[in-house]
Write an enzyme that holds these catalytic residues in place. Structure first.
Site, PDB file in Angstrom:
ATOM      1  N   ARG A 245      -0.009   1.467 -16.173  1.00 29.52           N
ATOM      2  CA  ARG A 245       0.030   0.605 -14.978  1.00 29.52           C
ATOM      3  C   ARG A 245       1.079   1.039 -13.964  1.00 29.52           C
ATOM      4  O   ARG A 245       1.496   0.257 -13.112  1.00 29.52           O
ATOM      5  CB  ARG A 245       0.228  -0.863 -15.364  1.00 29.52           C
ATOM      6  CG  ARG A 245      -0.937  -1.445 -16.146  1.00 29.52           C
ATOM      7  CD  ARG A 245      -0.874  -2.962 -16.187  1.00 29.52           C
ATOM      8  NE  ARG A 245      -2.045  -3.497 -16.849  1.00 29.52           N
ATOM      9  CZ  ARG A 245      -2.094  -3.791 -18.158  1.00 29.52           C
ATOM     10  NH1 ARG A 245      -1.025  -3.591 -18.917  1.00 29.52           N
ATOM     11  NH2 ARG A 245      -3.195  -4.277 -18.691  1.00 29.52           N
TER      12      ARG A 245
ATOM     13  N   LYS B 186      -1.091   7.077  -0.136  1.00 26.79           N
ATOM     14  CA  LYS B 186      -2.479   7.131  -0.611  1.00 26.79           C
ATOM     15  C   LYS B 186      -2.584   8.141  -1.747  1.00 26.79           C
ATOM     16  O   LYS B 186      -2.091   9.263  -1.630  1.00 26.79           O
ATOM     17  CB  LYS B 186      -3.422   7.566   0.515  1.00 26.79           C
ATOM     18  CG  LYS B 186      -3.919   6.465   1.408  1.00 26.79           C
ATOM     19  CD  LYS B 186      -4.982   7.036   2.353  1.00 26.79           C
ATOM     20  CE  LYS B 186      -5.552   5.989   3.266  1.00 26.79           C
ATOM     21  NZ  LYS B 186      -6.595   6.562   4.147  1.00 26.79           N
TER      22      LYS B 186
ATOM     23  N   GLU C 217      -4.405  19.023  10.658  1.00 25.03           N
ATOM     24  CA  GLU C 217      -3.866  17.663  10.590  1.00 25.03           C
ATOM     25  C   GLU C 217      -2.777  17.453  11.638  1.00 25.03           C
ATOM     26  O   GLU C 217      -2.643  16.358  12.195  1.00 25.03           O
ATOM     27  CB  GLU C 217      -3.327  17.375   9.192  1.00 25.03           C
ATOM     28  CG  GLU C 217      -4.398  17.336   8.099  1.00 25.03           C
ATOM     29  CD  GLU C 217      -5.268  16.085   8.139  1.00 25.03           C
ATOM     30  OE1 GLU C 217      -5.043  15.221   9.018  1.00 25.03           O
ATOM     31  OE2 GLU C 217      -6.172  15.973   7.295  1.00 25.03           O
TER      32      GLU C 217
ATOM     33  N   LYS D 146       2.750  10.144  11.375  1.00 23.45           N
ATOM     34  CA  LYS D 146       2.033   9.523  10.261  1.00 23.45           C
ATOM     35  C   LYS D 146       2.830   8.361   9.678  1.00 23.45           C
ATOM     36  O   LYS D 146       2.267   7.304   9.368  1.00 23.45           O
ATOM     37  CB  LYS D 146       1.712  10.552   9.184  1.00 23.45           C
ATOM     38  CG  LYS D 146       0.975   9.904   8.011  1.00 23.45           C
ATOM     39  CD  LYS D 146       0.148  10.829   7.187  1.00 23.45           C
ATOM     40  CE  LYS D 146      -0.676  10.022   6.183  1.00 23.45           C
ATOM     41  NZ  LYS D 146      -1.486  10.858   5.293  1.00 23.45           N
TER      42      LYS D 146
ATOM     43  N   GLU E 268      -4.356   0.063   5.494  1.00 22.27           N
ATOM     44  CA  GLU E 268      -5.473   0.552   6.317  1.00 22.27           C
ATOM     45  C   GLU E 268      -6.450  -0.557   6.709  1.00 22.27           C
ATOM     46  O   GLU E 268      -7.661  -0.437   6.549  1.00 22.27           O
ATOM     47  CB  GLU E 268      -6.218   1.682   5.587  1.00 22.27           C
ATOM     48  CG  GLU E 268      -7.050   2.560   6.517  1.00 22.27           C
ATOM     49  CD  GLU E 268      -7.617   3.796   5.834  1.00 22.27           C
ATOM     50  OE1 GLU E 268      -8.347   4.526   6.517  1.00 22.27           O
ATOM     51  OE2 GLU E 268      -7.321   4.033   4.648  1.00 22.27           O
TER      52      GLU E 268
ATOM     53  N   ARG F 287      -4.169   2.184  10.963  1.00 21.03           N
ATOM     54  CA  ARG F 287      -4.113   3.353  10.085  1.00 21.03           C
ATOM     55  C   ARG F 287      -5.455   4.094  10.060  1.00 21.03           C
ATOM     56  O   ARG F 287      -5.513   5.286   9.740  1.00 21.03           O
ATOM     57  CB  ARG F 287      -3.699   2.952   8.668  1.00 21.03           C
ATOM     58  CG  ARG F 287      -3.525   4.161   7.751  1.00 21.03           C
ATOM     59  CD  ARG F 287      -2.829   3.844   6.455  1.00 21.03           C
ATOM     60  NE  ARG F 287      -2.669   5.053   5.654  1.00 21.03           N
ATOM     61  CZ  ARG F 287      -1.905   5.152   4.581  1.00 21.03           C
ATOM     62  NH1 ARG F 287      -1.224   4.106   4.153  1.00 21.03           N
ATOM     63  NH2 ARG F 287      -1.809   6.291   3.919  1.00 21.03           N
TER      64      ARG F 287
ATOM     65  N   ASN G  98      -7.974   8.764  10.382  1.00 22.67           N
ATOM     66  CA  ASN G  98      -9.219   9.331   9.863  1.00 22.67           C
ATOM     67  C   ASN G  98     -10.042  10.033  10.939  1.00 22.67           C
ATOM     68  O   ASN G  98     -11.183  10.451  10.671  1.00 22.67           O
ATOM     69  CB  ASN G  98     -10.064   8.233   9.206  1.00 22.67           C
ATOM     70  CG  ASN G  98      -9.452   7.716   7.918  1.00 22.67           C
ATOM     71  OD1 ASN G  98      -9.158   8.487   7.015  1.00 22.67           O
ATOM     72  ND2 ASN G  98      -9.222   6.419   7.851  1.00 22.67           N
TER      73      ASN G  98
ATOM     74  N   HIS H 127     -12.416  12.892  10.092  1.00 24.17           N
ATOM     75  CA  HIS H 127     -12.630  12.885   8.651  1.00 24.17           C
ATOM     76  C   HIS H 127     -13.972  12.302   8.216  1.00 24.17           C
ATOM     77  O   HIS H 127     -14.425  12.580   7.106  1.00 24.17           O
ATOM     78  CB  HIS H 127     -11.498  12.113   7.964  1.00 24.17           C
ATOM     79  CG  HIS H 127     -10.204  12.863   7.926  1.00 24.17           C
ATOM     80  ND1 HIS H 127      -9.538  13.257   9.072  1.00 24.17           N
ATOM     81  CD2 HIS H 127      -9.452  13.298   6.888  1.00 24.17           C
ATOM     82  CE1 HIS H 127      -8.427  13.894   8.726  1.00 24.17           C
ATOM     83  NE2 HIS H 127      -8.355  13.939   7.421  1.00 24.17           N
TER      84      HIS H 127
ATOM     85  N   HIS I 245     -15.160  15.014   6.012  1.00 25.25           N
ATOM     86  CA  HIS I 245     -15.247  14.786   4.574  1.00 25.25           C
ATOM     87  C   HIS I 245     -16.669  14.984   4.056  1.00 25.25           C
ATOM     88  O   HIS I 245     -16.871  15.495   2.947  1.00 25.25           O
ATOM     89  CB  HIS I 245     -14.781  13.366   4.231  1.00 25.25           C
ATOM     90  CG  HIS I 245     -13.312  13.274   3.959  1.00 25.25           C
ATOM     91  ND1 HIS I 245     -12.662  12.071   3.806  1.00 25.25           N
ATOM     92  CD2 HIS I 245     -12.359  14.231   3.798  1.00 25.25           C
ATOM     93  CE1 HIS I 245     -11.375  12.288   3.567  1.00 25.25           C
ATOM     94  NE2 HIS I 245     -11.165  13.593   3.570  1.00 25.25           N
TER      95      HIS I 245
ATOM     96  N   HIS J 298      -9.770  21.886   3.362  1.00 28.65           N
ATOM     97  CA  HIS J 298      -9.817  20.561   3.986  1.00 28.65           C
ATOM     98  C   HIS J 298      -9.610  20.650   5.493  1.00 28.65           C
ATOM     99  O   HIS J 298     -10.339  20.014   6.270  1.00 28.65           O
ATOM    100  CB  HIS J 298      -8.741  19.670   3.359  1.00 28.65           C
ATOM    101  CG  HIS J 298      -8.630  18.324   3.989  1.00 28.65           C
ATOM    102  ND1 HIS J 298      -9.603  17.358   3.855  1.00 28.65           N
ATOM    103  CD2 HIS J 298      -7.663  17.778   4.784  1.00 28.65           C
ATOM    104  CE1 HIS J 298      -9.245  16.275   4.526  1.00 28.65           C
ATOM    105  NE2 HIS J 298      -8.074  16.508   5.099  1.00 28.65           N
TER     106      HIS J 298
END
Length: 346
Positions: A106, A128, A170, A208, A218, A222, A226, A229, A233, A248
């Site tokens: 956890r 993230k 980025e 960022k 998000e 936020r 993206n 993306h 993606h 990427h």
């Protein structure tokens, strides 16, 4: 906490002293084991026992299977909740390592030491974590903050040009969504070399961090991170599925071109600004052939994007260099138009 280690690793050592870990685990891939681990171990001042966890490099390793293997190794070494995991690598290592740490027992504490430009400016910042599943990027993950993110720019000297350029995508995105001056500085660089990029890494990190602080989970702003993306993606996932992965940043550059075109089609950006953005991205990134990829395949993957809701495909789209809108619902016809536009760029 984000720290730049220009000459030494004193912040890492003070953090480890404060955390008082029972054991340290260092996650690396084959490349960072060879090129970066000696620097880390030569600067790490601790008597706490440590173990090296090594995986093969590449996005293909960011899976549940790899995660399960690493959980098993941690259990075999009797890692308790006072253990600390140091993620030494690029975006794959920090995404995967953060996910491993945030879910094992956890949650155990972790430290990110990014070794690629992509990792330094983007993947290691913001809390993230994630893994891919069914070739869908980052579909499983958590929000979990590292105890420390340590930026050591000299690691960039170990990078091949393609990896450096991947991270540069980025940085361009950060300028486009939040800082026109940053964008203008980057597009005037005469060439992409580590030394040329050093002065601008900190600003990308700050952009960022500011966005993440305003909206950690998000829910709103936020989502602007993206930009590029949603399409990027989807393209990256399809190339991964074919066994011919692309980097990427290459996928994000493609996505930013297509999504700038979308912004034009939606009437959100002037023709002059839109064409200038596309022209400047193309200056750094060669075109990727989508000859064997159908629009239907990409549209299906885009529907799995985490920003979508109520069956709508939502985009974050630039409205001018330095500003960006989010939750923009776009029709499939316009998406196909943008993909067709990219395929026919000269």
């Amino acid at each position: 906490m984000l720290t730049f280690a220009d000459t030494d690793f004193s912040q890492l050592n003070s953090t480890l002293e404060k955390l008082k870990p029972s054991k340290i685990f260092i996650l690396v891939d084959e490349n960072t084991h060879e090129y970066c681990l000696p620097t880390l171990l030569g600067n790490m001042e601790t008597t706490v026992p440590y173990e090296i966890l090594e995986i093969e490099p590449g996005e293909e390793m960011k899976t549940l299977n790899t995660a399960a293997q690493l959980w098993e190794v941690l259990a075999e070494f009797e890692a308790d909740r006072n253990a600390v995991l140091i993620n030494l690598g690029g975006g794959v290592i920090t995404d995967l390592g953060g996910f491993i740490a945030s879910t094992y027992k956890r949650g155990i504490r972790f430290i990110n030491i990014p070794t690629t430009l992509l990792g330094m400016c983007d993947a290691s910042i913001g809390g993230k974590t994630g893994i891919d599943h069914g070739f869908i990027k980052n579909i499983i993950g958590t929000f979990a903050e590292p105890e420390l993110t340590l930026i050591f720019p000299d690691f960039l000297r170990t990078l091949p040009f393609e990896q450096l350029r991947s991270g540069f995508a980025e940085m361009l995105k950060h300028g486009l969504i939040a800082d026109k001056q940053h964008w203008e500085h980057l597009i005037t660089l005469p060439e992409l070399k580590a030394e040329q990029l050093y002065p601008y890494i900190r600003r990308s990190c700050e952009i960022k961090l500011d966005v993440v602080k305003a909206d950690f989970h998000e829910k709103n702003i936020r989502k602007t991170l993206n930009f590029g993306h949603t399409i990027g993606h989807a393209v990256e996932s399809l190339f991964l599925e074919t066994g011919k992965p692309i980097l990427h940043g290459e996928a994000v550059a493609l996505g930013m071109i297509c999504e700038t075109r979308l912004s034009l089609l939606q009437g959100l950006i002037s023709e002059e600004d839109g064409e200038a953005i596309i022209r400047n991205i193309c200056k750094f990134f060669p075109q990727i052939s989508l000859e064997n990829i159908s629009h239907e395949q990409l549209l299906t993957l885009m529907k799995s994007d985490k920003k979508n809701s109520h069956g709508q495909t939502n985009f974050s789209l630039v409205t001018a260099p330095g500003t960006c809108s989010y939750n923009v619902s776009v029709k499939e016809d316009n998406i196909c138009n943008a993909l067709h536009y990219y395929q026919n760029l000269s």
